[in-house]
Design an enzyme around this catalytic site. Sequence first.
Site, PDB file in Angstrom:
ATOM      1  N   SER A 107       0.835  -1.194   0.000  1.00  0.00           N
ATOM      2  CA  SER A 107       0.000   0.000   0.000  1.00  0.00           C
ATOM      3  C   SER A 107       0.874   1.250   0.000  1.00  0.00           C
ATOM      4  O   SER A 107       1.806   1.351   0.793  1.00  0.00           O
ATOM      5  CB  SER A 107      -0.876  -0.031   1.243  1.00  0.00           C
ATOM      6  OG  SER A 107      -1.682   1.096   1.224  1.00  0.00           O
ATOM      7  N   GLY A 108       0.569   2.185  -0.873  1.00  0.00           N
ATOM      8  CA  GLY A 108       1.331   3.434  -0.933  1.00  0.00           C
ATOM      9  C   GLY A 108       2.562   3.342  -1.816  1.00  0.00           C
ATOM     10  O   GLY A 108       3.330   4.303  -1.908  1.00  0.00           O
ATOM     11  N   SER A 160      -5.496   5.537  -0.412  1.00  0.00           N
ATOM     12  CA  SER A 160      -5.185   4.124  -0.570  1.00  0.00           C
ATOM     13  C   SER A 160      -6.397   3.384  -1.139  1.00  0.00           C
ATOM     14  O   SER A 160      -7.512   3.536  -0.650  1.00  0.00           O
ATOM     15  CB  SER A 160      -4.821   3.564   0.802  1.00  0.00           C
ATOM     16  OG  SER A 160      -4.609   2.191   0.710  1.00  0.00           O
ATOM     17  N   GLY A 387      -0.101  -5.889  -2.953  1.00  0.00           N
ATOM     18  CA  GLY A 387       1.025  -6.813  -3.024  1.00  0.00           C
ATOM     19  C   GLY A 387       1.013  -7.646  -1.767  1.00  0.00           C
ATOM     20  O   GLY A 387       0.050  -7.619  -0.977  1.00  0.00           O
TER      21      GLY A 387
END
Length: 1108
Positions: A107-108, A160, A387
């Site tokens: 995330s990010g 997000s 991921g």
Amino acid sequence: MEVKTSLLDNMIGVGDMVLLEPLNEDSFLDNLKKRFDHNEIYTYIGSVVISINPYRSLPIYTPEKVEEYRNRNFYELSPHIYALADEAYRSLRDQDKDQCILITGESGAGKTEASKLVMSYVAAVCGKGQEVNKVKEQLLQSNPVLEAFGNAKTVRNDNSSRFGKYMDIEFDFKGDPLGGVISNYLLEKSRVVKQPRGERNFHIFYQLLSGASDDTLKKLKLDRDFSKYNYLSLDSAAVSGLDDAANFRTVRNAMQIVGFMENEMQSVLELVAAVLKLGNIEFKPELRCNGIDESRVKDKNDLKEMCELLGIEQSVLERAFSYRTVEAKMEKVSTTLNVAQAYYARDALAKNLYSRLFSWLITRINETIRAQAKTRHKVMGVLDIYGFEIFEDNSFEQFIINYCNEKLQQIFIELTLREEQEEYVREGIEWTNIEYFNNAIICDLIENNQNGILAMLDEECLRPGTVTDETFLDKLNTICAEHQHFESRLSKNSKFLTDHSLPHNCFRIQHYAGKVLYKAEGFVDKNNDLLYRDLSQAMYKANHSLMKQLFPEGNPAKVNLKRPPTAGFQFRASVGTLMSNLQTKNPNYIRCVKPNDKKASHIFTEALVCHQVRYLGLMENVRVRRAGYAFRQAYEPCLERYKMLCKKTWPHWRGPAREGVEVLLTDLQVPTEEFSYGRSKIFIRNPRTLFFLEEKRKQCLEDLATLIQKIYRGWKCRRQFLLLKKSQIVVAAWYRRYAQQKKYQNIKKATTVVQSYARGWQARKLLRKLKHEKKCEEAVTTISAYWHGTQARRELRRLKEEARREHAVAVIWAYWQGLKVRREYRKFFRANAGKKIYNFTIQRIMQKYFLDLKHNMPPMSPIDKSWPPRPYLFLEGVHTELKRIFHLWRCKKYRSQFTEEKRAVYEEKLKASELFKDKKALYPSSVSQPFKGDYLEINKNPKYQKLNNVVDEKVLLADVVNKINRANGKGSARILLLTKRSLILADQKTGHVKASVPLADLASVSASTQADGFFALQLKEGSTSAAKGDFLLSSDHLIEIITKLHRVSASFSEKEPIGLDISDEFLVQFKHDKVCIKFIQGSPKNGNNASCKRKNNRLLEVSVPVSP
Ligand SMILES: Nc1ncnc2c1ncn2[C@@H]1O[C@H](COP(=O)(O)OP(=O)(O)O)[C@@H](O)[C@H]1O
Ligand SMILES: [Mg+2]
């Protein structure tokens, strides 16, 4: 991989990790860091793009960049996401291969941004036209809608995505977009009811509350204040850099473009509002007679409003929060819900409501953007999914996400190897087995239908009897104990019995990207994902069409006693579909890496990146890529790049490129096991060999550069020399011409001189001859003239002699005759006749003189100066005397005509002349002024009546004068009266007498030699008037005043008249001091008036303007 041109040139670090030498984690990280520090956020692993989030906008996404990467080979330019997008798009368009772009990362890390960049690139380079643009616009505008409903602020990323997204973009045969289909995975619905610290709920809630008009809010029965809603965490409502209100407008706009009707939008917002309302419904326990607590709604207001909003009968919903109906085999059993169960039911409803709404939105968007044409489409899929996730506490969600990533890795391995193998076959290279880690075994552990973890979880959930997370873990411990990748403390595998990093309620899986510890707690619940049927039925009953659609299972007509599929099952199925979908496509990978946890630019936290590199399996990636041949390149570019390394191929190789490369490599003595010759490409096994070639090439290029320089310098010097030579000839030619010109001019000059001498000599000779001739002629003339002269003079003498003789004869004759007459008449003359004749003549002359004088008498004016001229010299004395007598006589005559007054005036003028002529510069100007005396007409003017009365004598002079103030030299006007006996000064305005001085007291008068009107009246010492001091006055009639004063003083006393002192410096007695009055020539700037200034107590300076 295939290098076409300059990927190897000017590279920061290594642009392609496959070429990294040595390959280990440290060098890998170093390379990433080095590139990141130089703003190179993209790095390749073969055709995989690693993207590091820069957390700031870089100038690398401009339209110019799009053009730069458009239609270029993948390795031609430095690594960029556009290169990947271009490669994918072109092979889709030109080779008819469906593509998928797999974007993974935590995330990010920049997945969503990457997917947007790919989409915008494709939109920029694909066809244009009204229809195409509309499709593009709809595809792009689906993003803001999905982001509003599916994105939230988390601690890692302010925007997000809380769902996995796969989008198929469909193209026609020309490569123009036709439409798309979006699939979503695993919306994080738990966020609807609870958010971790520092995070927010989905954006849409905040956007609605801040951006909607008051009217809309009123319709939705909402309040702008976030804090009124239990489902909205308080601590981070406003996010810097996010303008919720503006975004709301963007979302509404995007919904319109994507094809939402106004009433649909309204329904969607109503559901969003309903979720918020739902969160505010609270429960309280109510003790029943059977001793069991039953939940009741605490404050029914929110419930009521929500029911009104959705058209639900309030009592139905209220009941659904208190009772639960279980149906089994035509039997209905109703049980009460306690407060905890009611809250659970409420939250389950909210979560379901929201996630179903989200799915509906996607279905609705798909309806618009899905391609209509029935022809075969080419497809490009873009997958933006979480991921690998490894948190402190990993639960069911992480388990599922990591499972998805395992599957993606599978695909990666399969497809990469397949592609590799295909290429080997194509190129006719023998396939050697590649060693790499195949994660199929882990996938099997999770998804195996018999004893996979997901299958066992489902089994547990469906099993009758008490089912808990512990029973689930027990089951795993029994069945998976022997699995290499499964670890649990209580499993039969004794080696974990003492592993304290493994808590009892957890199990650990060795994923390909690392070990992950999962907490068993919540697995069963989350997998079940239960929503009580009473609630879904209540929802179905709503008088709200969208609501009805979302809860079809609530339809009593379609009661289905079968349990709905579990979350795990659903996910496994959708991952399965996704995988089989991806498998048919050509994959393109983007691996996103987050450089730091602070969302900050320029910070590269090595530990964090290392962690990601590990679980993204990037090292694995490189290894798989390098398992066969690390590097490959078509023969032509290879020969082109290295041909300078061998004499036979440099500068030109005439034969086929392949033979050229063979000759080259043999000549360089590269070991034969290092490379293989394919049909169109050379395959190099080890990067070392490539670097060896590159190194040699670099050296060779340096030598070549020296050679080129040498030849260039030689050429330059030669050119320079030739130029100098040419210039020298030109200069010499010019100089010679100049010298010859000069010499010629000298000779010409000399010739002229010689010529002139010769001519001069000839001319002189001629002149001499001519002069001689002339002289001869003159001599002749002179001689003849003399001769004629002599002749003439002789003749003249003769004639004169003759005349003299004749005259002498006549004189002698006359004497003779006279003698004869005198002798004859002597007797008739008296003796004194001569004297009488003389007297008579004189008398006649005098008579004529006087008569002439009488007739020419001059005029009688005394100032006339004329007098007739004198006729005879002997009359000189008489003539002068007569002139004098005549002048005196006519003056007398003139005077005798004067009256008495006129006489007095003239006498005065005469006196003035005596006193001032040639002494004071003012005098000449006074001569023409008549002396008027009484300027004030004192006895006629009634103003001076009083003054006239004071003076009893005749006033000789009355005038206004200036009396000079002794202290400062300023003047003040006074009337001055002069009588026979005294001098009176009076005030000009009042006529009041200021001073009366008997003339007897006056000693003298002083004035300057200049053209000013100042004068001082000095008084006799000891006299009565002297007490006040002398007077300093000024007047335009100074000459007249002083003359009159002088005359009066002379007439009334037998003594001397008063003294007159004319000088430029005199003393005046002012009371006690004697002050010197000094006259100087001033500048004309003061005007024509003299000015008077007291300099000190001994000096008063009068500055008189220079008279022009
Ligand atoms: N290529 C990029 N250039 C600039 N900023 C980026 C880039 N990629 C990501 N970011 C920044 O990082 C933030 C998070 O990216 P995002 O794509 O939403 O992450 P993810 O989808 O992986 O969670 C973005 O909001 C943006 O500010
Ligand atoms: Mg995202």
